[in-house]
Design a protein around this motif. Structure first.
Motif, PDB file in Angstrom:
ATOM      1  N   GLU A   1      -3.801   7.072  -5.228  1.00  0.00           N
ATOM      2  CA  GLU A   1      -3.233   7.635  -6.457  1.00  0.00           C
ATOM      3  C   GLU A   1      -1.736   7.327  -6.544  1.00  0.00           C
ATOM      4  O   GLU A   1      -1.216   6.992  -7.612  1.00  0.00           O
ATOM      5  N   ALA A   2      -1.034   7.432  -5.409  1.00  0.00           N
ATOM      6  CA  ALA A   2       0.398   7.149  -5.402  1.00  0.00           C
ATOM      7  C   ALA A   2       0.681   5.678  -5.657  1.00  0.00           C
ATOM      8  O   ALA A   2       1.755   5.321  -6.174  1.00  0.00           O
ATOM      9  N   LEU A   3      -0.271   4.806  -5.314  1.00  0.00           N
ATOM     10  CA  LEU A   3      -0.088   3.365  -5.505  1.00  0.00           C
ATOM     11  C   LEU A   3      -0.375   2.936  -6.939  1.00  0.00           C
ATOM     12  O   LEU A   3       0.011   1.836  -7.342  1.00  0.00           O
ATOM     13  N   GLN A   4      -1.030   3.788  -7.737  1.00  0.00           N
ATOM     14  CA  GLN A   4      -1.465   3.367  -9.071  1.00  0.00           C
ATOM     15  C   GLN A   4      -0.331   2.841  -9.958  1.00  0.00           C
ATOM     16  O   GLN A   4      -0.498   1.815 -10.625  1.00  0.00           O
ATOM     17  N   PRO A   5       0.835   3.497 -10.003  1.00  0.00           N
ATOM     18  CA  PRO A   5       1.922   2.927 -10.829  1.00  0.00           C
ATOM     19  C   PRO A   5       2.320   1.515 -10.385  1.00  0.00           C
ATOM     20  O   PRO A   5       2.707   0.689 -11.219  1.00  0.00           O
ATOM     21  N   VAL A   6       2.222   1.251  -9.097  1.00  0.00           N
ATOM     22  CA  VAL A   6       2.537  -0.089  -8.587  1.00  0.00           C
ATOM     23  C   VAL A   6       1.491  -1.082  -9.070  1.00  0.00           C
ATOM     24  O   VAL A   6       1.820  -2.193  -9.508  1.00  0.00           O
ATOM     25  N   LEU A   7       0.225  -0.695  -9.009  1.00  0.00           N
ATOM     26  CA  LEU A   7      -0.848  -1.571  -9.485  1.00  0.00           C
ATOM     27  C   LEU A   7      -0.662  -1.854 -10.975  1.00  0.00           C
ATOM     28  O   LEU A   7      -0.865  -2.996 -11.426  1.00  0.00           O
ATOM     29  N   ASP A   8      -0.270  -0.835 -11.734  1.00  0.00           N
ATOM     30  CA  ASP A   8      -0.044  -1.033 -13.162  1.00  0.00           C
ATOM     31  C   ASP A   8       1.065  -2.057 -13.404  1.00  0.00           C
ATOM     32  O   ASP A   8       0.947  -2.935 -14.275  1.00  0.00           O
TER      33      ASP A   8
ATOM     34  N   SER B   1       0.859  -1.183   0.000  1.00  0.00           N
ATOM     35  CA  SER B   1       0.000   0.000   0.000  1.00  0.00           C
ATOM     36  C   SER B   1       0.893   1.230   0.000  1.00  0.00           C
ATOM     37  O   SER B   1       2.124   1.126  -0.010  1.00  0.00           O
ATOM     38  N   ARG B   2       0.285   2.403   0.019  1.00  0.00           N
ATOM     39  CA  ARG B   2       0.987   3.674   0.144  1.00  0.00           C
ATOM     40  C   ARG B   2       0.220   4.551   1.117  1.00  0.00           C
ATOM     41  O   ARG B   2      -0.987   4.420   1.298  1.00  0.00           O
ATOM     42  N   GLY B   3       0.930   5.480   1.737  1.00  0.00           N
ATOM     43  CA  GLY B   3       0.283   6.466   2.600  1.00  0.00           C
ATOM     44  C   GLY B   3      -0.426   5.847   3.782  1.00  0.00           C
ATOM     45  O   GLY B   3       0.090   4.942   4.448  1.00  0.00           O
ATOM     46  N   TYR B   4      -1.627   6.335   4.047  1.00  0.00           N
ATOM     47  CA  TYR B   4      -2.374   5.863   5.208  1.00  0.00           C
ATOM     48  C   TYR B   4      -2.655   4.363   5.162  1.00  0.00           C
ATOM     49  O   TYR B   4      -2.903   3.745   6.193  1.00  0.00           O
TER      50      TYR B   4
ATOM     51  N   VAL C   1      -0.832 -11.309  -4.255  1.00  0.00           N
ATOM     52  CA  VAL C   1      -0.467  -9.968  -3.814  1.00  0.00           C
ATOM     53  C   VAL C   1      -1.749  -9.278  -3.360  1.00  0.00           C
ATOM     54  O   VAL C   1      -2.730  -9.240  -4.095  1.00  0.00           O
ATOM     55  N   ILE C   2      -1.743  -8.754  -2.146  1.00  0.00           N
ATOM     56  CA  ILE C   2      -2.873  -7.989  -1.622  1.00  0.00           C
ATOM     57  C   ILE C   2      -2.489  -6.512  -1.659  1.00  0.00           C
ATOM     58  O   ILE C   2      -1.455  -6.126  -1.106  1.00  0.00           O
ATOM     59  N   ALA C   3      -3.304  -5.705  -2.301  1.00  0.00           N
ATOM     60  CA  ALA C   3      -3.068  -4.260  -2.362  1.00  0.00           C
ATOM     61  C   ALA C   3      -4.165  -3.544  -1.587  1.00  0.00           C
ATOM     62  O   ALA C   3      -5.352  -3.752  -1.847  1.00  0.00           O
ATOM     63  N   VAL C   4      -3.766  -2.731  -0.628  1.00  0.00           N
ATOM     64  CA  VAL C   4      -4.698  -1.901   0.129  1.00  0.00           C
ATOM     65  C   VAL C   4      -4.707  -0.527  -0.546  1.00  0.00           C
ATOM     66  O   VAL C   4      -3.711   0.205  -0.494  1.00  0.00           O
TER      67      VAL C   4
ATOM     68  N   ALA D   1       4.005 -13.687   5.108  1.00  0.00           N
ATOM     69  CA  ALA D   1       3.366 -12.541   4.449  1.00  0.00           C
ATOM     70  C   ALA D   1       4.311 -11.349   4.544  1.00  0.00           C
ATOM     71  O   ALA D   1       4.655 -10.908   5.641  1.00  0.00           O
ATOM     72  N   LEU D   2       4.726 -10.842   3.416  1.00  0.00           N
ATOM     73  CA  LEU D   2       5.709  -9.764   3.349  1.00  0.00           C
ATOM     74  C   LEU D   2       5.001  -8.459   3.031  1.00  0.00           C
ATOM     75  O   LEU D   2       4.280  -8.368   2.030  1.00  0.00           O
ATOM     76  N   SER D   3       5.186  -7.460   3.871  1.00  0.00           N
ATOM     77  CA  SER D   3       4.529  -6.173   3.641  1.00  0.00           C
ATOM     78  C   SER D   3       5.544  -5.152   3.152  1.00  0.00           C
ATOM     79  O   SER D   3       6.663  -5.062   3.672  1.00  0.00           O
ATOM     80  N   TYR D   4       5.138  -4.390   2.134  1.00  0.00           N
ATOM     81  CA  TYR D   4       6.007  -3.368   1.552  1.00  0.00           C
ATOM     82  C   TYR D   4       5.201  -2.119   1.240  1.00  0.00           C
ATOM     83  O   TYR D   4       4.058  -2.206   0.769  1.00  0.00           O
ATOM     84  N   SER D   5       5.826  -0.976   1.445  1.00  0.00           N
ATOM     85  CA  SER D   5       5.322   0.228   0.801  1.00  0.00           C
ATOM     86  C   SER D   5       5.386  -0.007  -0.702  1.00  0.00           C
ATOM     87  O   SER D   5       6.311  -0.656  -1.206  1.00  0.00           O
ATOM     88  N   GLY D   6       4.396   0.509  -1.426  1.00  0.00           N
ATOM     89  CA  GLY D   6       4.413   0.333  -2.868  1.00  0.00           C
ATOM     90  C   GLY D   6       5.693   0.848  -3.492  1.00  0.00           C
ATOM     91  O   GLY D   6       6.228   0.250  -4.433  1.00  0.00           O
TER      92      GLY D   6
END
Length: 356
Positions: free
Chosen positions: A276-283, A220-223, A265-268, A243-248
């Motif tokens: 919006e900041a996570l969108q490039p990661v989702l792409d 995820s990103r941000g909050y 992969v779970i995306a919050v 389960a490995l957690s990462y900032s996007g």
């Protein structure tokens, strides 16, 4: 609407965790109705001290709540914040100058020796100290100058659920109080939490996808980043799935190489700037053919392999983490049950972890 998590399922494994997850809407109402006035009063007294920096101290689930507070304090108030390395004082005996520094220690039990020792040392070093706990009679509350009771009620299951969301809401109300706000925007949370928890069957069906998962990546990103970290912790301590957690942003700096079309992969995805900041990661994840599970807005869920649509309309981005974690708590619970394990009693864990 599907049945929500009940107060108990007889002798079914996980009945305690299920019951405590079900208590969260009532707990959120209690914090808003009974806890908010005291939190505002405490916030007002601390604001008058004009702290120049905030140091957050916690372990485990409470550490993820503290990270949420870091985002709030830096974004909403512009106060620089850091996450404490307790061993600098407890193991190495360092004596930092903490005058005009607010030290917030978050702990469900308030009983871990290193949290108590580091908070005591911080107060002796000139800090304004605030304990945020579920136990006003705890050693941590006793050594702190100020205390916030998160009013979650007794939590018996080893995986923390209601104390996490109680901590998030209490910290939100505290930050609102620091800036003179009333936290009224949080009033929608109890009803929305009930709505999310009522979708038990939906989560149970999703859990079947991940029963045999050998690892998961959560991002995820941000909050939303504290939610990713807390979800990873819940999955690991209940189902034992790595389960490995990462900032996007961090995921793109190397770990993306391990993502394939097998490991989920779970995306919050928060509805706001974090999303919006996570969108490039989702792409990039879509481009790699990842088995992507999204918790967030309907449009993002529709584009993923699977997901859970959050009711975020009209909910400020900074409050969405209180809702985001609920389906992920349920997912950890349902995956654990599907794997034939008991989420109430993870192996090798104790409710109060006494680190030093």
């Amino acid at each position: 609407m599907s049945a929500t998590y009940p107060a108990g399922d007889g002798e079914r494994p996980g009945r305690i965790m299920a019951g405590e997850m079900a208590e969260q809407p009532a707990m959120l109402r209690r914090v808003l109705e009974r806890g908010a006035p005291a939190i505002r009063e405490t916030a007002g007294r601390i604001a008058a001290r004009e702290p120049r920096f905030v140091l957050l101290t916690a372990r485990g689930t409470s550490d993820n709540a503290a990270l949420y507070a870091k985002y709030l304090l830096e974004i909403v108030l512009g106060l620089p914040c850091g996450l404490a390395s307790m061993s600098t004082t407890t193991a190495y005996g360092a004596k930092p100058d903490l005058r005009d520094v607010l030290v917030i220690t978050v702990s469900q039990s308030g009983g871990s020796p290193d949290l108590v020792a580091s908070t005591k040392a911080a107060r002796e070093a000139g800090a304004v100290t605030l304990a945020v706990t579920n136990n006003p009679d705890s050693p941590l509350a006793a050594v702190s100058e100020y205390h916030i009771d998160i009013l979650a009620g007794p939590e018996k299951a080893l995986p923390a659920t209601k104390t996490y969301t109680a901590s998030l809401l209490s910290l939100y109300l505290f930050v609102e109080g620091l800036r003179g706000g009333d936290g009224a925007a949080a009033g929608v949370l109890p009803d929305l939490a009930e709505e999310v928890l009522a979708r038990r069957d939906e989560v149970r069906a999703l859990a079947a996808r991940y029963r045999f998962a050998e690892r998961m990546v959560i991002t995820s990103r941000g909050y939303g980043y504290p939610t990713a970290k807390e979800a990873a912790l819940k999955l690991m301590e209940t189902s034992y799935i790595p389960a490995l957690s990462y900032s996007g942003a961090d995921l793109l700096h190397g770990p993306l190489a391990m993502v394939d079309n097998i490991s989920p992969v779970i995306a919050v995805v928060t509805d706001g700037r974090g999303g919006e900041a996570l969108q490039p990661v989702l792409d990039r994840l879509h481009g790699r053919g990842a088995d992507l599970f999204v918790v967030g807005p309907e449009a993002q869920v529709a584009a993923a392999s699977a997901g859970f649509v959050l009711p975020t309309a009209g909910v400020p981005e900074e409050l969405q983490p209180v809702l985001e974690i609920l389906p992920l708590q349920m997912l950890a619970y349902e995956v654990t049950i599907a794997r034939g394990q008991d989420p109430d009693a993870p192996r090798a864990l104790a409710k109060v972890t006494e680190t030093r």
